[in-house]
Enzyme design. Structure first.
Site, short mmCIF file in Angstrom:
data_model
loop_
_atom_site.label_atom_id
_atom_site.label_comp_id
_atom_site.label_asym_id
_atom_site.label_seq_id
_atom_site.Cartn_x
_atom_site.Cartn_y
_atom_site.Cartn_z
CG ASP A 40 -1.61 -1.16 1.57
OD1 ASP A 40 -1.56 -2.10 0.79
OD2 ASP A 40 -2.27 -1.19 2.62
CE1 TYR A 99 1.33 -5.40 8.70
CE2 TYR A 99 -1.01 -5.61 9.15
CZ TYR A 99 0.20 -6.19 8.84
OH TYR A 99 0.27 -7.55 8.64
CB SER A 100 -1.75 0.98 5.60
OG SER A 100 -1.09 0.28 4.59
CG ASP A 170 -5.34 -0.05 6.91
OD1 ASP A 170 -4.23 -0.34 7.40
OD2 ASP A 170 -6.00 -0.86 6.24
C1 FRU Z 1 -3.97 -3.64 2.66
C2 FRU Z 1 -3.33 -4.02 3.99
C3 FRU Z 1 -3.68 -3.03 5.09
C4 FRU Z 1 -2.55 -3.20 6.07
C5 FRU Z 1 -1.39 -3.40 5.13
C6 FRU Z 1 -0.32 -4.31 5.65
O1 FRU Z 1 -3.27 -4.15 1.57
O2 FRU Z 1 -3.70 -5.34 4.35
O3 FRU Z 1 -4.96 -3.24 5.66
O4 FRU Z 1 -2.40 -2.10 6.90
O5 FRU Z 1 -1.92 -3.94 3.93
O6 FRU Z 1 0.76 -4.38 4.77
#
Ligand code: FRU
Length: 485
Positions: A40, A99-100, A170
């Site tokens: 992402d 993560y994102s 996220d």
């Molecule tokens: C979407 C996701 C997000 C998460 C990230 C982890 O592709 O699954 O929900 O934060 O990728 O890499």
């Protein structure tokens, strides 16, 4: 810097210092990981005049591993410079992955909010949905976009509503009427996808406020929600897992699309039907931001998670996945459309133009623009392996040979029903294709791996224009070159 951070930094730099030699599928315009894996887009923003794009990055494992935030900057959203890793998974609250998340800019300060992922040790009684993991909301700040503060853990699963699983993540932040709001994706214990809204008076102390959900359950998890307005139109974007049956069976394993929202996202609202941002094979987890001149820019991940048939030829080169070209989201006749950022126009050099039929070879990075299409007559073959065609009222993207060990990897065909097509813009890079139909009302994105660059367009009566796109060294390449696509 802690000893762990220091070691992670050294290991990353070591991995990046030996990229694969003779890699033939590296892109020229699109952002890729220097080595390893990218997913992402994160923390997109324009800050002190500079564009920043962070990305989910696993430098040690091209098939995905523990995630950190890699970092690119740019003056024009086309030429990008790699800045290294900005956030490592080095704290108890983000040790299984940074993560994102998003960037929120105010008063000369960049605020990065992200999800600290924690996966507890392997145990048979953990299902990693309701047990065995943590999703923590974390903040770091920066005054220059290069040096970041200490990480602050802002929220944990116990701060989210009780009826949710541990899948909450996220964050995306915006300001409205003097208050700060954060939207996050979530999965309930009943396996229903939804978005959560939190509020704060100071960007640090957050409390749960409300939810955004569809009248009927829509997928089991919403990832990467995004909420913004374009010309007064309210748009709620979400990457949805778990849509099956009917039309969804002909589509990707997960979807990225949007609802138009009428009313007040913080109060009474109505959501429209869900529309896809992109109908191609490789598109997920888009994020948007607003430029100083008021444009809404969106970048997606040109990839697809958890797709079993999918193999990617760049794995042999030690890397996987890239971003889409930054796209302007705009409204045309009340419809939400996308087009490559206008900065790309300055890079175009006309190669040829024709009416009805055009063929070319030897330019891997180009734009073909076909306008004035009549009676729906349109067909294009790219690199001898990817077909774009309008037939029987539907626009299709398909590979000539589904067994060919190319991007299709058995994934077959993608399509959308369109009553009438007027124009098609095709943007190709070395190993990717983005197609904008009817001024970008419908978009198709895919990776592809042509043996030889070539294009053949047939569209009786239409005007076809072919332009190479100039590039100065591909992103993250050590060898600097000036090329013409
Ligand atoms: C979407 C996701 C997000 C998460 C990230 C982890 O592709 O699954 O929900 O934060 O990728 O890499």
């Amino acid at each position: 810097m802690s000893a762990l951070t220091n070691d992670l930094k050294k290991m990353t730099e070591l991995a990046e210092s030996s990229p694969a030699q003779n890699a033939v599928f590296r892109e020229k315009l699109h952002l890729m990981p220097p080595v390893g894996w990218l997913n992402d887009p994160n923390g997109l923003c324009q800050f002190h005049g500079v564009y920043h794009a962070f990305f989910q990055y696993s430098p040690f494992n091209a098939e995905g591993g523990v995630k950190m935030w890699g970092h690119y900057t740019s003056e024009n959203m086309i030429d990008w410079e790699y800045q290294g890793v900005m956030l490592y998974p080095d704290q108890p609250f983000d040790c299984s992955g940074v993560y994102s998340g998003c960037a929120f800019i105010e008063d000369g300060e960049m605020h990065l909010y992200y999800t600290g992922n924690v996966k507890l040790e392997d145990r048979d009684d953990y299902d990693y949905i309701n047990t065995g993991r943590e999703a923590n909301t974390v903040l770091v700040t920066s005054r220059d976009g290069m040096h970041f503060s200490r990480k602050r853990e802002l929220m944990r699963n116990t701060d989210y509503p009780d009826d949710l699983t541990l899948h909450v993540r996220d964050p995306k932040v915006w300001k409205q009427d003097g208050m700060y709001y954060m939207i996050q994706g979530a999965r309930t214990k009943e396996d229903v996808g939804q978005a959560l809204i939190f509020q704060s008076e100071d960007k640090v102390n957050w409390s749960f406020r409300s939810r955004v959900e569809t009248a009927e359950p829509f997928g089991y998890m919403w990832e990467c929600p995004d909420y913004f307005e374009v010309n007064g139109m309210q748009i709620l974007s979400a990457s949805v897992q778990g849509l099956t049956g009917g039309e969804w069976d002909d589509r990707n394993v997960y979807q990225s699309g949007y609802f138009r929202l009428e009313g007040d996202i913080l109060g009474e609202y109505m959501l429209s039907d869900y529309c896809l941002w992109d109908y191609g094979f490789d598109y997920y987890a888009p994020q948007s931001f607003e430029t100083k001149d008021g444009r809404r820019i969106q970048i997606g991940w040109m990839g697809m998670p958890d797709c079993e048939e999918y193999t990617n030829r760049t794995l042999e080169e030690g890397w996987q996945h890239c971003f889409t070209i930054p796209r302007e989201v705009y409204i045309k006749d009340g419809r939400i459309c996308q087009r490559p950022v206008r900065e790309m126009d300055e890079k175009k050099r006309r190669i040829s133009a024709a009416s009805g039929h055009l063929e070319d070879e030897g330019h891997p990075v180009y734009e073909a623009y076909v306008s004035g299409i009549t009676d729906g007559k349109f067909r294009a073959v790219l690199g001898g392996e990817l077909i774009l065609e309008y037939r029987d009222g539907r626009f299709e993207m398909r590979f000539t040979d589904q067994d060919m060990h190319s991007a299709s990897a058995g994934r077959g065909v993608r399509y959308v029903h369109i009553q009438q097509i007027e124009n098609v813009r095709i943007l190709t890079d070395v190993s990717s294709v983005e197609v904008f139909v009817n001024d970008g009302e419908y978009v198709f994105t895919t990776r592809y791996y042509p043996e030889k660059a070539s294009v053949c367009v047939e569209a009786e009566g239409a005007d076809i224009e072919l332009s190479a796109i100039l590039f100065t060294s591909g992103p993250a390449e050590s060898v600097s070159e000036i090329g013409i696509g």
